[in-house]
Design a protein around this motif. Structure first.
Motif, PDB file in Angstrom:
ATOM      1  N   ASP A  55      11.121   7.848   5.553  1.00 11.20           N
ATOM      2  CA  ASP A  55       9.704   8.096   5.854  1.00 11.20           C
ATOM      3  C   ASP A  55       9.270   9.436   5.283  1.00 11.20           C
ATOM      4  OD1 ASP A  55       9.582   5.711   7.186  1.00 11.20           O
ATOM      5  OD2 ASP A  55       9.705   6.594   9.203  1.00 11.20           O
ATOM      6  N   MET A  56      10.110  10.448   5.485  1.00 11.17           N
ATOM      7  CA  MET A  56       9.776  11.780   4.999  1.00 11.17           C
ATOM      8  C   MET A  56       9.699  11.766   3.480  1.00 11.17           C
ATOM      9  SD  MET A  56      11.694  15.383   5.777  1.00 11.17           S
ATOM     10  CE  MET A  56      11.655  15.100   7.524  1.00 11.17           C
ATOM     11  N   SER A  57      10.625  11.081   2.861  1.00  9.73           N
ATOM     12  CA  SER A  57      10.627  10.978   1.406  1.00  9.73           C
ATOM     13  C   SER A  57       9.352  10.293   0.919  1.00  9.73           C
ATOM     14  CB  SER A  57      11.858  10.197   0.961  1.00  9.73           C
ATOM     15  OG  SER A  57      11.800   9.938  -0.408  1.00  9.73           O
ATOM     16  N   SER A  58       8.957   9.236   1.611  1.00  8.33           N
ATOM     17  CA  SER A  58       7.739   8.513   1.249  1.00  8.33           C
ATOM     18  C   SER A  58       6.515   9.425   1.386  1.00  8.33           C
ATOM     19  CB  SER A  58       7.594   7.280   2.127  1.00  8.33           C
ATOM     20  OG  SER A  58       6.372   6.653   1.915  1.00  8.33           O
ATOM     21  N   LYS A  59       6.436  10.153   2.501  1.00  7.87           N
ATOM     22  CA  LYS A  59       5.305  11.066   2.723  1.00  7.87           C
ATOM     23  C   LYS A  59       5.295  12.172   1.684  1.00  7.87           C
ATOM     24  CE  LYS A  59       5.002  10.247   7.698  1.00  7.87           C
ATOM     25  NZ  LYS A  59       5.256  10.790   9.036  1.00  7.87           N
ATOM     26  N   LEU A  60       6.482  12.706   1.390  1.00  8.43           N
ATOM     27  CA  LEU A  60       6.578  13.768   0.399  1.00  8.43           C
ATOM     28  C   LEU A  60       6.163  13.255  -0.974  1.00  8.43           C
ATOM     29  CD1 LEU A  60       7.393  16.685   0.020  1.00  8.43           C
ATOM     30  CD2 LEU A  60       9.730  15.937  -0.355  1.00  8.43           C
ATOM     31  N   SER A  61       6.555  12.052  -1.302  1.00 12.50           N
ATOM     32  CA  SER A  61       6.184  11.458  -2.577  1.00 12.50           C
ATOM     33  C   SER A  61       4.670  11.283  -2.676  1.00 12.50           C
ATOM     34  CB  SER A  61       6.886  10.110  -2.738  1.00 12.50           C
ATOM     35  OG  SER A  61       6.521   9.499  -3.940  1.00 12.50           O
ATOM     36  N   LYS A  62       4.052  10.809  -1.590  1.00 12.31           N
ATOM     37  CA  LYS A  62       2.586  10.661  -1.577  1.00 12.31           C
ATOM     38  C   LYS A  62       1.910  12.016  -1.733  1.00 12.31           C
ATOM     39  CE  LYS A  62       2.419   6.459   1.216  1.00 12.31           C
ATOM     40  NZ  LYS A  62       2.094   5.869   2.515  1.00 12.31           N
ATOM     41  N   ARG A  63       2.450  13.028  -1.045  1.00  9.58           N
ATOM     42  CA  ARG A  63       1.855  14.368  -1.113  1.00  9.58           C
ATOM     43  C   ARG A  63       1.976  14.931  -2.527  1.00  9.58           C
ATOM     44  NH1 ARG A  63      -2.050  17.340  -0.072  1.00  9.58           N
ATOM     45  NH2 ARG A  63      -1.583  19.507   0.309  1.00  9.58           N
TER      46      ARG A  63
END
Length: 132
Positions: free
Chosen positions: A95-103
């Protein structure tokens, strides 16, 4: 004469090779034993442990068997909890990786927009200087 000398040389070479073959084979066998030995020992040890464990259970009283079962069940639960915590950590990481990727994507888009704005402003400023 040369053919005879060459035949003698070849004959001596064949004898030398024939004498060295047993030593070569012995070295290869020793090397394979060193490489495969620990693996074979581990496999045999595992087989003996399993066999001993089964034999050991044969002579246990029902209460002892129940205690062993309870002990193994507790151990399995600990492993299940451990695996569950790993899964949750991995999902949080995902989840964190996904959020970081979006950011990162948003920052990249913002940087592109900022570059376009600066480029437009620069062109407007050059045009204004030419007019004056």
């Amino acid at each position: 004469r040369d053919a005879t000398a060459r035949a003698n040389e070849v004959s001596k070479e064949v004898k030398r090779v024939n004498k060295s073959i047993p030593r070569y084979i012995e070295e290869r066998v020793k090397k394979q034993e060193r490489e495969k030995g620990p693996e074979l020992i581990a496999q045999e040890l595992q087989r003996v442990e399993e066999q001993f464990r089964r034999e050991h259970f044969k002579f246990m009283e029902p209460e002892e068997l129940q205690e062993e079962l309870d002990r193994e069940t507790r151990s399995l639960r600990k492993y299940e909890e451990y695996i569950g915590s790993i899964v949750s950590i991995l999902s949080v990481g995902s989840d964190m990786s996904s959020k970081l990727s979006k950011r990162i994507e948003q920052v990249s888009q913002s940087a592109d927009e900022l570059e376009q704005t600066w480029s437009y402003s620069y062109q407007q400023s050059l045009a204004a200087q030419k007019d004056s």
